[in-house]
Scaffold this motif. Structure first.
Motif, mmCIF file in Angstrom:
data_model
loop_
_atom_site.group_PDB
_atom_site.id
_atom_site.type_symbol
_atom_site.label_atom_id
_atom_site.label_comp_id
_atom_site.label_asym_id
_atom_site.label_seq_id
_atom_site.Cartn_x
_atom_site.Cartn_y
_atom_site.Cartn_z
ATOM 1 N N ASP A 159 0.891 -1.402 0.119
ATOM 2 C CA ASP A 159 -0.075 0.023 0.043
ATOM 3 C C ASP A 159 0.814 1.181 -0.025
ATOM 4 N N TYR A 173 0.983 -5.096 7.636
ATOM 5 C CA TYR A 173 -0.370 -4.837 8.214
ATOM 6 C C TYR A 173 -1.071 -6.065 7.691
ATOM 7 N N GLN A 174 -2.267 -6.289 8.349
ATOM 8 C CA GLN A 174 -3.187 -7.483 7.881
ATOM 9 C C GLN A 174 -4.461 -6.788 7.435
ATOM 10 N N HIS A 175 -4.936 -7.224 6.519
ATOM 11 C CA HIS A 175 -6.264 -6.854 5.909
ATOM 12 C C HIS A 175 -7.059 -8.069 5.490
ATOM 13 N N GLY A 189 3.355 -1.583 4.085
ATOM 14 C CA GLY A 189 2.805 -0.153 3.941
ATOM 15 C C GLY A 189 4.161 0.705 3.899
ATOM 16 N N HIS A 206 -9.013 -0.174 7.176
ATOM 17 C CA HIS A 206 -7.752 -0.593 6.799
ATOM 18 C C HIS A 206 -6.897 0.517 6.613
ATOM 19 N N ASP A 219 -6.038 2.669 9.798
ATOM 20 C CA ASP A 219 -4.916 1.932 10.410
ATOM 21 C C ASP A 219 -3.734 2.700 10.185
ATOM 22 N N TYR A 220 -3.407 3.110 9.098
ATOM 23 C CA TYR A 220 -2.063 3.504 9.112
ATOM 24 C C TYR A 220 -1.785 4.851 9.650
#
Length: 148
Positions: A20, A84-86, A105, A142, A145-146
């Protein structure tokens, strides 16, 4: 490109690995696009995409910057934010199985003209302040979350 049935089997069976792109402009605003496709269709989301088999991380980053943003950026100047986990209850096909991503990320600074961005994955683009995106119900969790 994999045949659709093969790709569906992969998504139903294993996590995907993706990158991402958290893009900030010189005003510290964050670039988000309104998703055209599942999963997360209809939500504002950061640009990004899957890493392909046998593709080095640096090459995937550069390809995704070109495909998603129609520009170039140096991998070693991006800030790695971490993994990260999506998890999504749906998938690109609309059939009854979930999608799981392990996402890397990367934050980068770019001033981009929104009118030049591709429309394949996102139907609209907008610059958000962090406070705006965290407060919006139309920004996917999601993405939020960043910034938490």
């Amino acid at each position: 490109m994999l045949p659709t049935e093969t790709f569906k089997t992969i998504i139903a069976s294993t996590p995907l690995v993706s990158i991402d792109l958290i893009v900030r402009n010189s005003q510290e605003q964050v670039l988000l696009g309104l998703r055209n496709n599942r999963p997360a269709k209809g939500y504002w989301f950061v640009p990004g995409g899957r890493i392909q088999k046998d593709e080095r991380l640096e090459a995937a980053f550069q390809r995704l910057v070109k495909v998603e943003l129609d520009t170039e950026a140096e991998f070693d100047k991006a800030l790695f934010l971490g993994p990260y986990q999506h998890f999504y209850s749906d998938n690109f096909s609309g059939e009854n199985f979930s999608t799981h991503y392990v996402v890397l990320g990367y934050e980068l600074s770019l001033d981009i003209d929104l009118d030049t961005l591709p429309a394949d994955q996102h139907q609209n683009y907008r610059w958000f302040t962090v406070d705006e995106l965290l407060a919006s119900e139309q920004v996917h969790q999601h993405t939020k979350d960043y910034f938490l």
